[in-house]
Design a protein around this motif. Sequence first.
Motif, short mmCIF file in Angstrom:
data_model
loop_
_atom_site.label_atom_id
_atom_site.label_comp_id
_atom_site.label_asym_id
_atom_site.label_seq_id
_atom_site.Cartn_x
_atom_site.Cartn_y
_atom_site.Cartn_z
N ALA A 121 -3.81 3.17 18.22
CA ALA A 121 -2.75 3.66 17.33
C ALA A 121 -1.52 2.75 17.36
N GLU A 122 -1.13 2.30 18.54
CA GLU A 122 0.08 1.47 18.66
C GLU A 122 -0.05 0.19 17.83
N GLU A 123 -1.21 -0.44 17.92
CA GLU A 123 -1.48 -1.67 17.17
C GLU A 123 -1.50 -1.39 15.66
N VAL A 124 -2.14 -0.29 15.28
CA VAL A 124 -2.26 0.06 13.86
C VAL A 124 -0.88 0.36 13.25
N PHE A 125 -0.05 1.11 13.96
CA PHE A 125 1.29 1.42 13.44
C PHE A 125 2.13 0.15 13.30
N ALA A 126 2.01 -0.76 14.28
CA ALA A 126 2.77 -2.02 14.19
C ALA A 126 2.33 -2.82 12.97
N GLU A 127 1.02 -2.89 12.73
CA GLU A 127 0.50 -3.63 11.58
C GLU A 127 0.90 -2.95 10.26
N ALA A 128 0.90 -1.61 10.27
CA ALA A 128 1.26 -0.85 9.05
C ALA A 128 2.70 -1.16 8.66
N ARG A 129 3.57 -1.29 9.64
CA ARG A 129 4.99 -1.57 9.34
C ARG A 129 5.15 -2.99 8.78
N VAL A 130 4.34 -3.92 9.27
CA VAL A 130 4.34 -5.28 8.72
C VAL A 130 3.88 -5.24 7.26
N LEU A 131 2.83 -4.45 6.99
CA LEU A 131 2.32 -4.32 5.61
C LEU A 131 3.34 -3.67 4.69
N LEU A 132 4.04 -2.65 5.20
CA LEU A 132 5.07 -1.99 4.38
C LEU A 132 6.18 -2.97 4.01
N LYS A 134 5.72 -6.18 3.70
CA LYS A 134 5.09 -7.10 2.74
C LYS A 134 5.15 -6.54 1.32
N VAL A 135 4.96 -5.21 1.19
CA VAL A 135 4.98 -4.62 -0.15
C VAL A 135 6.36 -4.07 -0.53
N GLN A 154 1.57 2.89 -5.74
CA GLN A 154 0.52 1.88 -5.85
C GLN A 154 0.67 0.82 -4.76
N ARG A 155 1.91 0.49 -4.41
CA ARG A 155 2.11 -0.49 -3.34
C ARG A 155 1.70 0.08 -1.98
N VAL A 156 1.90 1.38 -1.79
CA VAL A 156 1.39 2.03 -0.56
C VAL A 156 -0.13 1.98 -0.55
N ALA A 157 -0.75 2.22 -1.72
CA ALA A 157 -2.22 2.17 -1.81
C ALA A 157 -2.74 0.78 -1.47
N ILE A 158 -2.02 -0.25 -1.87
CA ILE A 158 -2.42 -1.63 -1.54
C ILE A 158 -2.30 -1.85 -0.03
N ALA A 184 5.60 -4.72 -12.97
CA ALA A 184 6.03 -6.01 -12.40
C ALA A 184 6.08 -5.97 -10.88
N GLU A 185 6.47 -4.82 -10.30
CA GLU A 185 6.54 -4.68 -8.83
C GLU A 185 5.15 -4.90 -8.21
N VAL A 186 4.16 -4.26 -8.83
CA VAL A 186 2.80 -4.31 -8.29
C VAL A 186 2.20 -5.71 -8.48
N LEU A 187 2.42 -6.30 -9.64
CA LEU A 187 1.88 -7.64 -9.92
C LEU A 187 2.49 -8.67 -8.96
N LYS A 188 3.73 -8.46 -8.59
CA LYS A 188 4.39 -9.37 -7.63
C LYS A 188 3.68 -9.33 -6.27
N VAL A 189 3.29 -8.13 -5.85
CA VAL A 189 2.55 -7.99 -4.58
C VAL A 189 1.19 -8.67 -4.68
N LEU A 190 0.49 -8.47 -5.79
CA LEU A 190 -0.83 -9.09 -5.97
C LEU A 190 -0.71 -10.62 -5.99
N LYS A 191 0.35 -11.11 -6.62
CA LYS A 191 0.57 -12.56 -6.68
C LYS A 191 0.77 -13.13 -5.27
N SER A 192 1.54 -12.40 -4.44
CA SER A 192 1.78 -12.88 -3.07
C SER A 192 0.49 -12.86 -2.26
N LEU A 193 -0.38 -11.87 -2.49
CA LEU A 193 -1.68 -11.82 -1.80
C LEU A 193 -2.56 -12.99 -2.24
#
Length: 251
Positions: A121-132, A134-135, A154-158, A184-193
């Motif tokens: 859980a500790e590792e997953v929560f740390a990674e989740a915050r990095v992903l949040l 990112k989006v 939609q950004r949470v879903a990504i 535009a917000e969502v497309l920006k995230v996809l572009k960065s990926l």
Amino acid sequence: MKLLEMKHVKKSFGDLQVLKDINMEVEEGEVVAIIGSSGSGKSTLLRCATLLEKMDEGTLSYCGQSATVQTKGETQYVPKQELHYLKNNFGLVFQNFNLFPHYSVIKNITDAPIHVQKRAAEEVFAEARVLLKKVGLEDREDYYPCQLSGGQQQRVAIARALAMKPKMVFFDEPTSALDPEITAEVLKVLKSLAEEKMTMIIVTHEIDFARKVADRVIFMDGGVIVEEGTPEQVIDNPKNPRTREFLQKMA
């Protein structure tokens, strides 16, 4: 390395043949955009690729491992346990977000990695915050879906799809439920990926986005792949009259 291979895929619903002998391969790090009018078979192809629909005929494999076997000329799927393992290769983002309404943002993202993948859980929560971060939603982890805009959901879903550490992510019309400003917000995230070389297969009606981000564009019509190639080939210089007609309507 080929992350996805689909060969001679056919799918019918009753008398309606939706997919007619489809062949598709996706290489690691590739961004593939699938375009076409409504009813052309795009979403059904994606649903077959992600095991949400069973193909009538054809073969399907992820990272060289087959999800199907041919028995007496018929397509059968490998046992459920093997399919469950193969599903770890991909993530899926739907057009309507499909977040759990009674879970907070952070729980939506961390639940499956902790309970399905049995990760710490500790590792997953740390990674989740990095992903949040990112989006662009690092300040929303304690919010609930009803408190977010469509673009934020939609950004949470990504982020949720990426939390499972998939080798590729499928997107089914990720912006079709959103208004243009939020799109535009969502497309920006996809572009960065895409810039990070995340392998993505995106069913989209955003032609300009496909032109800018995709390595390869597939145009489908009437259950077949009519034309495929680089964005320059398919979008800017289409050879097939059906492709040209579709793009003119979208212009």
